[in-house]
Scaffold this motif. Structure first.
Motif, PDB file in Angstrom:
ATOM      1  N   SER A  70       0.837  -1.192   0.000  1.00 56.98           N
ATOM      2  CA  SER A  70       0.000   0.000   0.000  1.00 56.98           C
ATOM      3  C   SER A  70       0.871   1.241   0.000  1.00 56.98           C
ATOM      4  O   SER A  70       2.007   1.221   0.465  1.00 56.98           O
ATOM      5  CB  SER A  70      -0.883   0.035   1.255  1.00 56.98           C
ATOM      6  OG  SER A  70      -1.673  -1.106   1.351  1.00 56.98           O
ATOM      7  N   LYS A  71       0.296   2.324  -0.487  1.00 60.77           N
ATOM      8  CA  LYS A  71       0.990   3.612  -0.455  1.00 60.77           C
ATOM      9  C   LYS A  71       0.255   4.494   0.544  1.00 60.77           C
ATOM     10  O   LYS A  71      -0.932   4.776   0.387  1.00 60.77           O
ATOM     11  CB  LYS A  71       0.986   4.250  -1.847  1.00 60.77           C
ATOM     12  CG  LYS A  71       1.801   5.507  -1.919  1.00 60.77           C
ATOM     13  CD  LYS A  71       1.856   6.025  -3.339  1.00 60.77           C
ATOM     14  CE  LYS A  71       2.744   7.254  -3.416  1.00 60.77           C
ATOM     15  NZ  LYS A  71       2.789   7.773  -4.784  1.00 60.77           N
ATOM     16  N   ARG A  72       0.976   4.898   1.587  1.00 58.18           N
ATOM     17  CA  ARG A  72       0.405   5.765   2.623  1.00 58.18           C
ATOM     18  C   ARG A  72       1.335   6.944   2.844  1.00 58.18           C
ATOM     19  O   ARG A  72       2.505   6.756   3.133  1.00 58.18           O
ATOM     20  CB  ARG A  72       0.241   4.999   3.934  1.00 58.18           C
ATOM     21  CG  ARG A  72      -0.775   3.903   3.858  1.00 58.18           C
ATOM     22  CD  ARG A  72      -1.012   3.301   5.204  1.00 58.18           C
ATOM     23  NE  ARG A  72      -1.840   2.113   5.058  1.00 58.18           N
ATOM     24  CZ  ARG A  72      -1.755   1.055   5.814  1.00 58.18           C
ATOM     25  NH1 ARG A  72      -0.879   1.011   6.792  1.00 58.18           N
ATOM     26  NH2 ARG A  72      -2.535   0.034   5.613  1.00 58.18           N
ATOM     27  N   ALA A  73       0.800   8.129   2.743  1.00 57.22           N
ATOM     28  CA  ALA A  73       1.558   9.355   2.980  1.00 57.22           C
ATOM     29  C   ALA A  73       2.859   9.360   2.171  1.00 57.22           C
ATOM     30  O   ALA A  73       3.922   9.656   2.689  1.00 57.22           O
ATOM     31  CB  ALA A  73       1.833   9.539   4.459  1.00 57.22           C
ATOM     32  N   ASN A  74       2.753   8.993   0.912  1.00 54.99           N
ATOM     33  CA  ASN A  74       3.893   8.980  -0.011  1.00 54.99           C
ATOM     34  C   ASN A  74       4.964   7.954   0.358  1.00 54.99           C
ATOM     35  O   ASN A  74       6.098   8.051  -0.082  1.00 54.99           O
ATOM     36  CB  ASN A  74       4.507  10.373  -0.139  1.00 54.99           C
ATOM     37  CG  ASN A  74       4.800  10.715  -1.578  1.00 54.99           C
ATOM     38  OD1 ASN A  74       4.388  10.002  -2.487  1.00 54.99           O
ATOM     39  ND2 ASN A  74       5.509  11.791  -1.790  1.00 54.99           N
ATOM     40  N   PRO A  80      -1.644  -5.988   6.205  1.00 57.48           N
ATOM     41  CA  PRO A  80      -2.515  -7.155   6.092  1.00 57.48           C
ATOM     42  C   PRO A  80      -3.864  -6.818   5.446  1.00 57.48           C
ATOM     43  O   PRO A  80      -4.617  -7.696   5.079  1.00 57.48           O
ATOM     44  CB  PRO A  80      -2.690  -7.621   7.536  1.00 57.48           C
ATOM     45  CG  PRO A  80      -2.334  -6.447   8.373  1.00 57.48           C
ATOM     46  CD  PRO A  80      -1.401  -5.587   7.583  1.00 57.48           C
ATOM     47  N   ASN A  81      -4.163  -5.522   5.293  1.00 57.60           N
ATOM     48  CA  ASN A  81      -5.405  -5.084   4.660  1.00 57.60           C
ATOM     49  C   ASN A  81      -5.146  -4.632   3.234  1.00 57.60           C
ATOM     50  O   ASN A  81      -4.128  -3.990   2.960  1.00 57.60           O
ATOM     51  CB  ASN A  81      -6.014  -3.904   5.442  1.00 57.60           C
ATOM     52  CG  ASN A  81      -6.310  -4.283   6.875  1.00 57.60           C
ATOM     53  OD1 ASN A  81      -6.740  -5.389   7.147  1.00 57.60           O
ATOM     54  ND2 ASN A  81      -6.044  -3.370   7.781  1.00 57.60           N
ATOM     55  N   PRO A  82      -6.049  -4.946   2.288  1.00 62.28           N
ATOM     56  CA  PRO A  82      -5.802  -4.608   0.886  1.00 62.28           C
ATOM     57  C   PRO A  82      -5.898  -3.119   0.559  1.00 62.28           C
ATOM     58  O   PRO A  82      -5.545  -2.705  -0.519  1.00 62.28           O
ATOM     59  CB  PRO A  82      -6.877  -5.388   0.123  1.00 62.28           C
ATOM     60  CG  PRO A  82      -7.913  -5.718   1.113  1.00 62.28           C
ATOM     61  CD  PRO A  82      -7.265  -5.738   2.460  1.00 62.28           C
ATOM     62  N   ASN A  83      -6.343  -2.265   1.469  1.00 59.69           N
ATOM     63  CA  ASN A  83      -6.462  -0.844   1.137  1.00 59.69           C
ATOM     64  C   ASN A  83      -5.467   0.010   1.858  1.00 59.69           C
ATOM     65  O   ASN A  83      -4.768  -0.247   2.693  1.00 59.69           O
ATOM     66  CB  ASN A  83      -7.873  -0.333   1.417  1.00 59.69           C
ATOM     67  CG  ASN A  83      -8.393  -0.766   2.770  1.00 59.69           C
ATOM     68  OD1 ASN A  83      -7.726  -1.453   3.524  1.00 59.69           O
ATOM     69  ND2 ASN A  83      -9.593  -0.366   3.047  1.00 59.69           N
TER      70      ASN A  83
END
Length: 83
Positions: A70-74, A80-83
């Motif tokens: 996942s991409k979070r805050a660049n 474990p979660n797909p989003n």
């Protein structure tokens, strides 16, 4: 170069690689990877600076569930979660 081996010689040394037969399961595995990769689509493109911390965050212990990129805050993280 021959049908059973490949050799490379320099002034200092010589290296010979001989042909070996691969186990059937290896051949099946290699072809399965090609089939799997053909159906993939690119979601992210990371540079060296982004990849190093991502690889360092890979869990060192056995993982019992699926992990998603996942991409979070660049930043890219495994979750474990797909989003």
């Amino acid at each position: 170069m021959g049908s059973k081996e490949v050799s490379v010689s320099t002034a200092k040394s010589k290296v010979v690689e001989r042909k070996v037969s691969l186990p059937t399961r290896w051949i099946k595995g290699l072809t399965s990877v090609q089939l799997f990769l053909a159906g993939m689509e690119e979601r992210f493109r990371l540079n060296k600076i982004q990849i190093i911390p991502l690889f360092q965050s890979i869990p060192k212990t056995a993982v019992k569930s699926n992990f998603y990129l996942s991409k979070r805050a660049n930043k890219f993280v495994f979750s474990p979660n797909p989003n």
